[in-house]
Design an enzyme around this catalytic site. Structure first.
Site, PDB file in Angstrom:
ATOM      1  N   TYR A   1      39.599  64.596  51.665  1.00 61.73           N
ATOM      2  CA  TYR A   1      40.303  63.551  51.872  1.00 61.73           C
ATOM      3  C   TYR A   1      40.978  63.413  50.439  1.00 61.73           C
ATOM      4  O   TYR A   1      40.449  63.345  49.442  1.00 61.73           O
ATOM      5  CB  TYR A   1      39.744  62.243  52.281  1.00 61.73           C
TER       6      TYR A   1
ATOM      7  N   ASP B   1      40.866  67.369  43.019  1.00 65.43           N
ATOM      8  CA  ASP B   1      40.946  65.833  43.239  1.00 65.43           C
ATOM      9  C   ASP B   1      39.435  65.161  42.725  1.00 65.43           C
ATOM     10  O   ASP B   1      38.506  65.251  43.508  1.00 65.43           O
ATOM     11  CB  ASP B   1      41.168  65.742  44.610  1.00 65.43           C
TER      12      ASP B   1
ATOM     13  N   LYS C   1      39.644  55.447  41.266  1.00 65.77           N
ATOM     14  CA  LYS C   1      38.459  54.672  41.475  1.00 65.77           C
ATOM     15  C   LYS C   1      37.606  54.200  40.238  1.00 65.77           C
ATOM     16  O   LYS C   1      38.024  53.177  39.577  1.00 65.77           O
ATOM     17  CB  LYS C   1      37.437  55.482  42.403  1.00 65.77           C
TER      18      LYS C   1
HETATM   19  C1  PLP Z   1      39.673  57.620  47.788  1.00 67.44           C
HETATM   20  C2  PLP Z   1      40.380  58.871  47.587  1.00 67.44           C
HETATM   21  C3  PLP Z   1      41.755  59.249  47.366  1.00 67.44           C
HETATM   22  C4  PLP Z   1      42.793  58.183  47.664  1.00 67.44           C
HETATM   23  O1  PLP Z   1      42.708  56.988  46.911  1.00 67.44           O
HETATM   24  P1  PLP Z   1      43.426  55.673  47.136  1.00 67.44           P
HETATM   25  O2  PLP Z   1      43.173  54.693  45.975  1.00 67.44           O
HETATM   26  O3  PLP Z   1      42.478  55.072  48.255  1.00 67.44           O
HETATM   27  O4  PLP Z   1      44.752  55.770  47.454  1.00 67.44           O
HETATM   28  C5  PLP Z   1      42.169  60.378  47.121  1.00 67.44           C
HETATM   29  N1  PLP Z   1      41.144  61.417  46.887  1.00 67.44           N
HETATM   30  C6  PLP Z   1      39.927  61.180  47.172  1.00 67.44           C
HETATM   31  C7  PLP Z   1      38.860  62.226  46.691  1.00 67.44           C
HETATM   32  C8  PLP Z   1      39.399  60.062  47.120  1.00 67.44           C
HETATM   33  O5  PLP Z   1      38.131  59.839  47.464  1.00 67.44           O
END
Ligand code: PLP
Length: 448
Positions: free
Chosen positions: A144, A242, A270
């Site tokens: 994701y 990512d 995060k």
């Molecule tokens: C949470 C997450 C996102 C998206 O981040 P948001 O701040 O919710 O838009 C993208 N990539 C990864 C791996 C994530 O865990």
């Protein structure tokens, strides 16, 4: 367990907020439970509006590595608030944070701050496409990267093909540029590169969670990442890690601690915001300099680099950097917890696959090891829902889906870990005996 106020709040919210929540997973849809409306939190614990207390393994879905209301983060935020909430002009603290990220994460030479992980990956992809001059993109089934159009694409008819929109509203004209490969399977990656070369516009970039946390926790093999790096170089594609979830979480250096592969670009979120809306993308200077105002690739944000968010993020990062033992301690707790869960499940004959990377952990109700999303989907989600429910009744707040990761924070002591294992034992025994359980849906109040 008294949930009357949460039920009332949820019903009221549904009148004015779609589905009653501002992010779908919060609705508890996949476990068919009542979403708890949260009143406050402290350290390892959250308190709902009915006065129930829970040990919180969600930690705002990852950001809070020091738990709720960390004193240092709190005071830096309060200090910053007094100086103004937002200026729309540069501040010194943004440079300080950028320097920290660059000094910690190898291969990142320049960064840009944004407000969400979605923005970070979306902007990184635009830049990577501009740099490589090719439109096609490879992502992995089960990873994701936020909800931008190019990434809301799922495997079409099997892996290694051009994907199909995974949400209505995503144009096929856009999803046709996204190819979906199988995680930990280099042959499927090579098949995507070939497919794009012959039928598409060539692969401009590959985006991957090097430690996947959004299909449950599934780390990539070292050999796989090495082969992926090689394929990207061969075909001239930008490799994006990512690390929005894994960055400063799996280790200080995210996935880099466990693997010698460097990406061309990386995205963070995060933990980097310490609980405030802050994310970043960065990479090699030769790529990043194409970004406006230096280059012509457009990207902007009214609240980007917001001083209050940057204060929270910088304080978190400096705290993590100043004490290298933090990650060892967190990993030990994660190990104790996952082993305890596994033993508890096995003692009543329920197969459980467990995994942890630093302070991230995951478990699958599955009798086989999980290496990709196809494996993950074989898990017993009905069993997960039962377990989740029984743990909630006992005051343990786990992510409400089989396909999410859990998070340990520094505020969790041996006491919380051990008591979570004890409650898991009780839950598994009840499930195995098919009994309603001693709580029978009634008041479980746990004093932290
Ligand atoms: C949470 C997450 C996102 C998206 O981040 P948001 O701040 O919710 O838009 C993208 N990539 C990864 C791996 C994530 O865990």
């Amino acid at each position: 367990m008294n949930l009357l106020q949460s039920i009332n709040d949820f019903n009221e919210a549904k009148q004015v907020i779609v589905g009653g929540v501002n992010s779908p997973v919060r609705a508890f849809g996949s476990v068919d439970g009542v979403p708890r409306f949260i009143h406050k939190a402290k350290g390892a614990h959250i308190y709902d509006v009915d006065g129930n207390v829970y040990i919180d393994f969600v930690q705002s879905w990852g950001p809070l590595i020091f738990g709720h209301c960390d004193k240092d983060i709190e005071s830096s935020v309060l200090q910053s608030v007094k100086n103004g909430l937002s200026f729309g002009a540069p501040t010194e603290i943004e440079t300080t944070l950028a320097k920290e990220i660059i000094s910690i994460y190898d291969g990142v030479q320049k960064v840009r701050l944004v407000s969400s992980g979605t923005e970070a990956t979306m902007s990184a992809i635009r830049l990577a496409r501009a740099y490589s001059g090719k439109d096609d993109l490879i992502k992995f089934d089960g990873c994701y990267h936020g909800h931008s159009d190019s990434l809301l694409v799922s495997a079409g008819s099997g892996c290694a093909t051009f994907g199909a929109p995974s949400s209505p509203g995503v144009p096929k004209d856009l999803s046709k540029h996204t190819l979906v490969a199988r995680y930990n399977d280099i042959d499927s990656v090579r098949a995507c590169f070939e497919e794009s070369k012959t039928k598409g516009s060539g692969v401009g970039c590959v985006i991957i969670e090097p430690i996947a946390g959004n299909m449950g926790l599934v780390p990539a093999d070292r050999e796989f990442l090495r082969a992926l790096r090689k394929a990207c170089d061969e075909y001239g594609a930008v490799l994006i890690f990512d690390e929005v979830m894994s960055g400063f979480r799996a280790s200080l250096r995210g996935s880099l601690e466990s693997c010698d592969v460097l990406p061309d670009m990386a995205t963070f979120g995060k933990v980097i915001g310490g609980g405030m809306p802050l994310a970043a993308f960065g990479g090699k200077d030769e790529i990043m300099k194409l970004l406006s105002p230096e280059g012509s690739v457009y990207q902007a944000g009214t609240l980007s680099g917001n001083p209050v968010a940057v204060s929270a993020g910088l304080t978190s990062l400096l705290k993590l950097k100043s004490d290298p033992s933090i990650f060892d301690t967190l990993a030990k707790k994660a190990h104790t917890l996952t082993q305890g869960l596994k033993d508890a499940a096995q003692s009543v004959g329920i197969p459980l696959q467990v995994c942890h990377r630093g302070s991230m952990f995951g478990f699958f109700f599955n009798d086989k090891p999980v290496r990709n999303f196809d494996d993950a989907k074989q898990s017993d989600t009905a069993m997960f829902a039962k377990f989740h429910q029984k743990m909630l009744e006992r005051g343990v707040y786990l992510a409400c889906s089989q396909f999410e990761s859990g998070f340990i924070c520094t505020a969790m002591g041996e006491k919380e870990i051990q008591s979570t294992i004890d409650r898991a034992k009780e839950s598994f025994e009840e499930i195995a005996n098919n009994s309603v359980g001693k709580y029978n849906g009634q008041a479980a109040r746990y004093a932290p």
